[in-house]
Design a protein around this motif. Structure first.
Motif, PDB file in Angstrom:
ATOM      1  N   GLN A 112       3.498  -1.595  -1.413  1.00 36.16           N
ATOM      2  CA  GLN A 112       2.915  -0.275  -1.564  1.00 36.16           C
ATOM      3  C   GLN A 112       2.078  -0.216  -2.835  1.00 36.16           C
ATOM      4  O   GLN A 112       2.390  -0.867  -3.834  1.00 36.16           O
ATOM      5  CB  GLN A 112       4.011   0.802  -1.623  1.00 36.16           C
ATOM      6  CG  GLN A 112       4.693   1.051  -0.286  1.00 36.16           C
ATOM      7  CD  GLN A 112       5.736   2.149  -0.366  1.00 36.16           C
ATOM      8  OE1 GLN A 112       6.917   1.894  -0.238  1.00 36.16           O
ATOM      9  NE2 GLN A 112       5.274   3.381  -0.563  1.00 36.16           N
ATOM     10  N   GLN A 113       1.005   0.570  -2.762  1.00 36.40           N
ATOM     11  CA  GLN A 113       0.126   0.832  -3.896  1.00 36.40           C
ATOM     12  C   GLN A 113      -0.373  -0.479  -4.519  1.00 36.40           C
ATOM     13  O   GLN A 113      -0.127  -0.789  -5.679  1.00 36.40           O
ATOM     14  CB  GLN A 113       0.834   1.706  -4.933  1.00 36.40           C
ATOM     15  CG  GLN A 113       1.251   3.060  -4.360  1.00 36.40           C
ATOM     16  CD  GLN A 113       1.924   3.962  -5.373  1.00 36.40           C
ATOM     17  OE1 GLN A 113       2.337   3.524  -6.436  1.00 36.40           O
ATOM     18  NE2 GLN A 113       2.018   5.233  -5.037  1.00 36.40           N
ATOM     19  N   VAL A 114      -1.088  -1.233  -3.704  1.00 32.67           N
ATOM     20  CA  VAL A 114      -1.660  -2.511  -4.130  1.00 32.67           C
ATOM     21  C   VAL A 114      -3.035  -2.260  -4.743  1.00 32.67           C
ATOM     22  O   VAL A 114      -3.942  -1.762  -4.076  1.00 32.67           O
ATOM     23  CB  VAL A 114      -1.784  -3.482  -2.943  1.00 32.67           C
ATOM     24  CG1 VAL A 114      -2.424  -4.794  -3.387  1.00 32.67           C
ATOM     25  CG2 VAL A 114      -0.413  -3.728  -2.323  1.00 32.67           C
ATOM     26  N   GLN A 115      -3.195  -2.602  -5.999  1.00 35.17           N
ATOM     27  CA  GLN A 115      -4.448  -2.386  -6.709  1.00 35.17           C
ATOM     28  C   GLN A 115      -5.343  -3.598  -6.537  1.00 35.17           C
ATOM     29  O   GLN A 115      -5.024  -4.698  -7.006  1.00 35.17           O
ATOM     30  CB  GLN A 115      -4.190  -2.118  -8.191  1.00 35.17           C
ATOM     31  CG  GLN A 115      -5.404  -1.659  -8.968  1.00 35.17           C
ATOM     32  CD  GLN A 115      -5.846  -0.248  -8.580  1.00 35.17           C
ATOM     33  OE1 GLN A 115      -5.016   0.628  -8.376  1.00 35.17           O
ATOM     34  NE2 GLN A 115      -7.154  -0.043  -8.491  1.00 35.17           N
ATOM     35  N   LEU A 116      -6.475  -3.412  -5.860  1.00 34.34           N
ATOM     36  CA  LEU A 116      -7.389  -4.530  -5.626  1.00 34.34           C
ATOM     37  C   LEU A 116      -8.201  -4.846  -6.872  1.00 34.34           C
ATOM     38  O   LEU A 116      -8.325  -5.985  -7.284  1.00 34.34           O
ATOM     39  CB  LEU A 116      -8.323  -4.197  -4.458  1.00 34.34           C
ATOM     40  CG  LEU A 116      -7.640  -4.003  -3.096  1.00 34.34           C
ATOM     41  CD1 LEU A 116      -8.664  -3.565  -2.058  1.00 34.34           C
ATOM     42  CD2 LEU A 116      -6.956  -5.283  -2.666  1.00 34.34           C
ATOM     43  N   SER A 117      -8.777  -3.808  -7.470  1.00 31.95           N
ATOM     44  CA  SER A 117      -9.575  -3.967  -8.680  1.00 31.95           C
ATOM     45  C   SER A 117      -9.764  -2.597  -9.303  1.00 31.95           C
ATOM     46  O   SER A 117      -9.319  -1.588  -8.745  1.00 31.95           O
ATOM     47  CB  SER A 117     -10.940  -4.601  -8.356  1.00 31.95           C
ATOM     48  OG  SER A 117     -11.641  -3.791  -7.436  1.00 31.95           O
ATOM     49  N   ALA A 118     -10.412  -2.545 -10.445  1.00 39.84           N
ATOM     50  CA  ALA A 118     -10.631  -1.264 -11.103  1.00 39.84           C
ATOM     51  C   ALA A 118     -11.666  -0.455 -10.328  1.00 39.84           C
ATOM     52  O   ALA A 118     -12.568  -0.999  -9.714  1.00 39.84           O
ATOM     53  CB  ALA A 118     -11.099  -1.492 -12.540  1.00 39.84           C
ATOM     54  N   GLY A 119     -11.497   0.856 -10.368  1.00 37.62           N
ATOM     55  CA  GLY A 119     -12.471   1.721  -9.704  1.00 37.62           C
ATOM     56  C   GLY A 119     -11.821   2.620  -8.677  1.00 37.62           C
ATOM     57  O   GLY A 119     -10.662   2.441  -8.290  1.00 37.62           O
ATOM     58  N   LYS A 120     -12.600   3.598  -8.214  1.00 35.14           N
ATOM     59  CA  LYS A 120     -12.120   4.573  -7.250  1.00 35.14           C
ATOM     60  C   LYS A 120     -11.923   3.933  -5.883  1.00 35.14           C
ATOM     61  O   LYS A 120     -12.693   3.065  -5.469  1.00 35.14           O
ATOM     62  CB  LYS A 120     -13.128   5.730  -7.143  1.00 35.14           C
ATOM     63  CG  LYS A 120     -12.662   6.863  -6.258  1.00 35.14           C
ATOM     64  CD  LYS A 120     -13.711   7.974  -6.207  1.00 35.14           C
ATOM     65  CE  LYS A 120     -13.254   9.101  -5.297  1.00 35.14           C
ATOM     66  NZ  LYS A 120     -14.269  10.184  -5.207  1.00 35.14           N
ATOM     67  N   ASP A 121     -10.862   4.371  -5.169  1.00 31.75           N
ATOM     68  CA  ASP A 121     -10.568   3.932  -3.803  1.00 31.75           C
ATOM     69  C   ASP A 121     -10.281   2.442  -3.717  1.00 31.75           C
ATOM     70  O   ASP A 121     -10.503   1.818  -2.674  1.00 31.75           O
ATOM     71  CB  ASP A 121     -11.721   4.290  -2.854  1.00 31.75           C
ATOM     72  CG  ASP A 121     -11.963   5.784  -2.744  1.00 31.75           C
ATOM     73  OD1 ASP A 121     -10.972   6.536  -2.815  1.00 31.75           O
ATOM     74  OD2 ASP A 121     -13.133   6.190  -2.603  1.00 31.75           O
ATOM     75  N   LYS A 122      -9.804   1.847  -4.814  1.00 31.61           N
ATOM     76  CA  LYS A 122      -9.501   0.425  -4.801  1.00 31.61           C
ATOM     77  C   LYS A 122      -8.001   0.156  -4.720  1.00 31.61           C
ATOM     78  O   LYS A 122      -7.564  -0.975  -4.890  1.00 31.61           O
ATOM     79  CB  LYS A 122     -10.079  -0.254  -6.056  1.00 31.61           C
ATOM     80  CG  LYS A 122     -11.600  -0.324  -6.058  1.00 31.61           C
ATOM     81  CD  LYS A 122     -12.130  -1.132  -4.893  1.00 31.61           C
ATOM     82  CE  LYS A 122     -13.640  -1.328  -4.979  1.00 31.61           C
ATOM     83  NZ  LYS A 122     -14.396  -0.085  -4.804  1.00 31.61           N
ATOM     84  N   GLU A 123      -7.219   1.192  -4.472  1.00 33.95           N
ATOM     85  CA  GLU A 123      -5.772   1.015  -4.328  1.00 33.95           C
ATOM     86  C   GLU A 123      -5.383   1.192  -2.869  1.00 33.95           C
ATOM     87  O   GLU A 123      -5.658   2.218  -2.256  1.00 33.95           O
ATOM     88  CB  GLU A 123      -5.006   2.022  -5.193  1.00 33.95           C
ATOM     89  CG  GLU A 123      -3.482   1.845  -5.108  1.00 33.95           C
ATOM     90  CD  GLU A 123      -2.726   2.814  -5.991  1.00 33.95           C
ATOM     91  OE1 GLU A 123      -2.506   2.504  -7.169  1.00 33.95           O
ATOM     92  OE2 GLU A 123      -2.361   3.911  -5.488  1.00 33.95           O
ATOM     93  N   ILE A 124      -4.735   0.180  -2.304  1.00 31.25           N
ATOM     94  CA  ILE A 124      -4.249   0.237  -0.923  1.00 31.25           C
ATOM     95  C   ILE A 124      -2.845   0.828  -0.929  1.00 31.25           C
ATOM     96  O   ILE A 124      -1.970   0.361  -1.653  1.00 31.25           O
ATOM     97  CB  ILE A 124      -4.231  -1.166  -0.295  1.00 31.25           C
ATOM     98  CG1 ILE A 124      -5.648  -1.741  -0.255  1.00 31.25           C
ATOM     99  CG2 ILE A 124      -3.648  -1.123   1.110  1.00 31.25           C
ATOM    100  CD1 ILE A 124      -5.714  -3.156   0.283  1.00 31.25           C
TER     101      ILE A 124
END
Length: 227
Positions: A112-124
Protein backbone atom coordinates in the motif's frame (compact mmCIF):
# COMPACT_ATOMS: atom_id res chain seq x y z
CA UNK A 1 -18.64 36.75 33.41
CA UNK A 2 -18.98 33.00 33.99
CA UNK A 3 -22.63 33.43 34.94
CA UNK A 4 -23.21 35.32 31.68
CA UNK A 5 -21.64 32.43 29.77
CA UNK A 6 -23.86 29.99 31.61
CA UNK A 7 -26.95 31.97 30.58
CA UNK A 8 -25.90 31.40 26.98
CA UNK A 9 -25.63 27.65 27.73
CA UNK A 10 -21.85 27.78 27.27
CA UNK A 11 -21.20 26.69 30.84
CA UNK A 12 -23.16 24.62 33.31
CA UNK A 13 -23.88 26.78 36.38
CA UNK A 14 -25.30 25.19 39.51
CA UNK A 15 -26.66 27.81 41.87
CA UNK A 16 -26.85 25.22 44.61
CA UNK A 17 -23.24 25.14 45.71
CA UNK A 18 -22.30 28.01 43.40
CA UNK A 19 -20.08 26.03 41.04
CA UNK A 20 -19.55 25.77 37.28
CA UNK A 21 -19.22 22.68 35.16
CA UNK A 22 -17.92 22.18 31.64
CA UNK A 23 -20.53 21.20 29.06
CA UNK A 24 -19.99 18.10 26.91
CA UNK A 25 -21.07 19.70 23.65
CA UNK A 26 -17.88 20.06 21.51
CA UNK A 27 -19.38 22.90 19.46
CA UNK A 28 -20.12 24.97 22.55
CA UNK A 29 -16.70 24.21 23.97
CA UNK A 30 -15.11 25.44 20.76
CA UNK A 31 -17.25 28.57 21.01
CA UNK A 32 -15.85 29.23 24.49
CA UNK A 33 -12.29 28.82 23.23
CA UNK A 34 -12.85 31.28 20.40
CA UNK A 35 -14.56 33.71 22.76
CA UNK A 36 -11.57 33.46 25.10
CA UNK A 37 -9.12 34.16 22.27
CA UNK A 38 -11.01 37.33 21.36
CA UNK A 39 -12.18 38.69 24.73
CA UNK A 40 -9.35 37.58 27.02
CA UNK A 41 -6.27 37.24 24.81
CA UNK A 42 -7.03 40.20 22.56
CA UNK A 43 -7.08 38.39 19.20
CA UNK A 44 -9.19 39.95 16.46
CA UNK A 45 -12.35 38.11 15.45
CA UNK A 46 -10.97 37.66 11.93
CA UNK A 47 -7.78 36.05 13.26
CA UNK A 48 -9.73 33.76 15.61
CA UNK A 49 -12.03 32.69 12.78
CA UNK A 50 -9.06 32.09 10.49
CA UNK A 51 -7.34 29.86 13.06
CA UNK A 52 -10.53 27.87 13.60
CA UNK A 53 -11.08 27.49 9.87
CA UNK A 54 -7.51 26.22 9.36
CA UNK A 55 -7.89 23.77 12.22
CA UNK A 56 -11.07 22.18 10.87
CA UNK A 57 -9.78 22.08 7.31
CA UNK A 58 -6.80 20.05 8.54
CA UNK A 59 -9.10 17.74 10.50
CA UNK A 60 -11.37 17.30 7.47
CA UNK A 61 -8.36 16.45 5.29
CA UNK A 62 -7.11 13.87 7.79
CA UNK A 63 -10.55 12.26 7.91
CA UNK A 64 -10.67 12.19 4.12
CA UNK A 65 -7.23 10.57 3.94
CA UNK A 66 -8.18 7.96 6.54
CA UNK A 67 -11.30 7.06 4.56
CA UNK A 68 -9.22 6.58 1.43
CA UNK A 69 -6.75 4.41 3.34
CA UNK A 70 -9.63 2.38 4.79
CA UNK A 71 -10.88 1.54 1.29
CA UNK A 72 -7.37 0.46 0.35
CA UNK A 73 -7.49 -2.13 3.14
CA UNK A 74 -10.80 -3.51 1.85
CA UNK A 75 -9.52 -3.58 -1.74
CA UNK A 76 -6.41 -5.45 -0.57
CA UNK A 77 -8.67 -8.02 1.10
CA UNK A 78 -10.38 -8.60 -2.23
CA UNK A 79 -7.03 -9.11 -3.96
CA UNK A 80 -6.00 -11.55 -1.22
CA UNK A 81 -9.28 -13.45 -1.30
CA UNK A 82 -8.38 -15.78 -4.18
CA UNK A 83 -5.73 -17.53 -2.09
CA UNK A 84 -8.44 -19.64 -0.43
CA UNK A 85 -11.12 -19.77 -3.14
CA UNK A 86 -9.73 -22.47 -5.46
CA UNK A 87 -9.06 -19.95 -8.18
CA UNK A 88 -12.71 -19.03 -8.78
CA UNK A 89 -13.23 -15.91 -10.93
CA UNK A 90 -14.80 -12.76 -9.53
CA UNK A 91 -18.05 -11.55 -11.16
CA UNK A 92 -17.28 -8.85 -13.71
CA UNK A 93 -20.38 -6.84 -12.74
CA UNK A 94 -18.55 -5.63 -9.64
CA UNK A 95 -15.74 -4.21 -11.82
CA UNK A 96 -17.84 -2.79 -14.67
CA UNK A 97 -16.37 -5.53 -16.82
CA UNK A 98 -18.20 -7.59 -19.46
CA UNK A 99 -16.22 -10.64 -18.42
CA UNK A 100 -15.43 -12.18 -15.04
CA UNK A 101 -12.10 -11.38 -13.41
CA UNK A 102 -9.63 -14.19 -12.91
CA UNK A 103 -7.05 -13.53 -10.18
CA UNK A 104 -3.90 -15.67 -10.32
CA UNK A 105 -3.70 -18.27 -7.53
CA UNK A 106 -0.43 -16.96 -6.09
CA UNK A 107 -0.09 -13.42 -4.74
CA UNK A 108 3.49 -12.53 -3.89
CA UNK A 109 2.70 -9.30 -2.07
CA UNK A 110 0.21 -6.42 -1.88
CA UNK A 111 1.89 -3.13 -0.99
CA UNK A 112 0.00 0.00 0.00
CA UNK A 113 1.00 3.59 -0.71
CA UNK A 114 3.92 2.83 -3.02
CA UNK A 115 5.83 6.00 -3.89
CA UNK A 116 7.15 5.84 -7.45
CA UNK A 117 8.95 9.19 -7.47
CA UNK A 118 8.58 12.75 -6.27
CA UNK A 119 5.65 14.75 -7.58
CA UNK A 120 1.88 14.79 -7.72
CA UNK A 121 -0.03 11.54 -8.44
CA UNK A 122 3.13 9.46 -8.11
CA UNK A 123 1.90 7.37 -5.18
CA UNK A 124 0.13 4.09 -5.94
CA UNK A 125 -2.49 3.23 -3.33
CA UNK A 126 -2.14 -0.54 -3.85
CA UNK A 127 0.45 -2.43 -5.88
CA UNK A 128 -0.38 -6.16 -5.92
CA UNK A 129 2.13 -8.48 -7.59
CA UNK A 130 0.99 -11.91 -8.75
CA UNK A 131 2.83 -14.43 -10.87
CA UNK A 132 3.09 -12.58 -14.18
CA UNK A 133 0.34 -10.06 -13.43
CA UNK A 134 0.58 -6.78 -11.50
CA UNK A 135 -2.46 -4.87 -10.25
CA UNK A 136 -2.22 -1.09 -9.92
CA UNK A 137 -5.08 0.25 -7.81
CA UNK A 138 -6.35 3.61 -6.65
CA UNK A 139 -9.01 4.55 -4.11
CA UNK A 140 -11.05 7.78 -4.30
CA UNK A 141 -13.58 8.24 -1.49
CA UNK A 142 -15.16 11.41 -2.85
CA UNK A 143 -18.85 11.81 -2.08
CA UNK A 144 -19.65 15.24 -3.55
CA UNK A 145 -18.99 14.46 -7.20
CA UNK A 146 -18.12 11.75 -9.67
CA UNK A 147 -14.53 11.03 -10.62
CA UNK A 148 -13.34 12.55 -13.88
CA UNK A 149 -10.78 11.60 -16.49
CA UNK A 150 -7.80 13.22 -14.70
CA UNK A 151 -7.75 10.47 -12.07
CA UNK A 152 -7.82 7.79 -14.75
CA UNK A 153 -5.02 9.53 -16.65
CA UNK A 154 -2.92 9.51 -13.47
CA UNK A 155 -3.65 5.79 -13.02
CA UNK A 156 -2.57 5.12 -16.61
CA UNK A 157 0.67 7.01 -16.02
CA UNK A 158 1.37 4.98 -12.88
CA UNK A 159 0.77 1.74 -14.78
CA UNK A 160 3.12 2.90 -17.53
CA UNK A 161 5.88 3.57 -14.99
CA UNK A 162 5.42 0.11 -13.46
CA UNK A 163 5.53 -1.46 -16.92
CA UNK A 164 8.77 0.36 -17.75
CA UNK A 165 10.52 -0.19 -14.42
CA UNK A 166 9.41 -3.75 -13.56
CA UNK A 167 8.30 -5.17 -16.91
CA UNK A 168 5.50 -7.45 -15.67
CA UNK A 169 3.86 -9.86 -18.11
CA UNK A 170 0.63 -7.84 -17.88
CA UNK A 171 -0.96 -5.07 -15.80
CA UNK A 172 -4.50 -4.69 -14.50
CA UNK A 173 -5.80 -1.34 -13.27
CA UNK A 174 -8.59 -1.01 -10.70
CA UNK A 175 -10.14 2.19 -9.39
CA UNK A 176 -12.57 2.68 -6.51
CA UNK A 177 -14.77 5.74 -7.12
CA UNK A 178 -17.32 6.20 -4.33
CA UNK A 179 -19.89 7.99 -6.50
CA UNK A 180 -18.85 6.46 -9.80
CA UNK A 181 -17.35 8.06 -12.90
CA UNK A 182 -18.41 10.86 -15.20
CA UNK A 183 -19.60 9.83 -18.65
CA UNK A 184 -16.26 10.84 -20.19
CA UNK A 185 -14.35 8.88 -17.53
CA UNK A 186 -16.51 5.80 -18.12
CA UNK A 187 -15.69 5.95 -21.82
CA UNK A 188 -11.97 6.29 -21.09
CA UNK A 189 -12.08 3.39 -18.60
CA UNK A 190 -13.75 1.15 -21.18
CA UNK A 191 -11.31 2.20 -23.89
CA UNK A 192 -8.24 1.55 -21.69
CA UNK A 193 -9.60 -1.58 -20.00
CA UNK A 194 -9.60 -0.05 -16.52
CA UNK A 195 -11.68 -1.88 -13.93
CA UNK A 196 -13.65 0.38 -11.59
CA UNK A 197 -16.12 -0.02 -8.75
CA UNK A 198 -18.42 2.44 -7.05
CA UNK A 199 -19.52 2.18 -3.41
CA UNK A 200 -22.44 -0.14 -4.13
CA UNK A 201 -20.38 -2.45 -6.33
CA UNK A 202 -17.51 -2.74 -3.86
CA UNK A 203 -19.96 -3.49 -1.05
CA UNK A 204 -21.55 -6.15 -3.24
CA UNK A 205 -18.15 -7.66 -4.00
CA UNK A 206 -17.18 -7.73 -0.33
CA UNK A 207 -20.47 -9.43 0.57
CA UNK A 208 -19.97 -11.92 -2.27
CA UNK A 209 -16.61 -12.85 -0.76
CA UNK A 210 -18.03 -13.09 2.76
CA UNK A 211 -16.19 -9.97 3.92
CA UNK A 212 -17.44 -6.94 5.82
CA UNK A 213 -18.98 -4.10 3.84
CA UNK A 214 -17.53 -0.61 3.95
CA UNK A 215 -18.49 1.25 7.13
CA UNK A 216 -21.13 3.98 7.16
CA UNK A 217 -19.25 7.25 7.50
CA UNK A 218 -21.95 9.70 6.42
CA UNK A 219 -21.55 11.78 9.59
CA UNK A 220 -17.88 12.26 8.79
CA UNK A 221 -18.43 13.41 5.22
CA UNK A 222 -16.94 16.83 4.54
CA UNK A 223 -16.72 19.19 1.63
CA UNK A 224 -14.29 17.30 -0.58
CA UNK A 225 -14.81 19.41 -3.66
CA UNK A 226 -11.20 20.60 -3.64
CA UNK A 227 -9.67 17.22 -2.86
Amino acid sequence: MLIRLSRGDLLDYREFGNWFGKVDDPIRLQCIKVWGRVELEGFSQAQARSELDDKYRKIAKRIHNYKGYLVEVFMAQVLLSNQNRRNQPLPGRYFNSDTDIQLPPILYYPNQQVQLSAGKDKEIDILAVYSGVTWVCQSKWVTVRKIGTSVLQALLEQAAIIQEERNPHSICMWLFAHNGLTKEAEELAKEEGIFWSDREQLDGLLQYLGLRSLPKLDKLESDEGSV
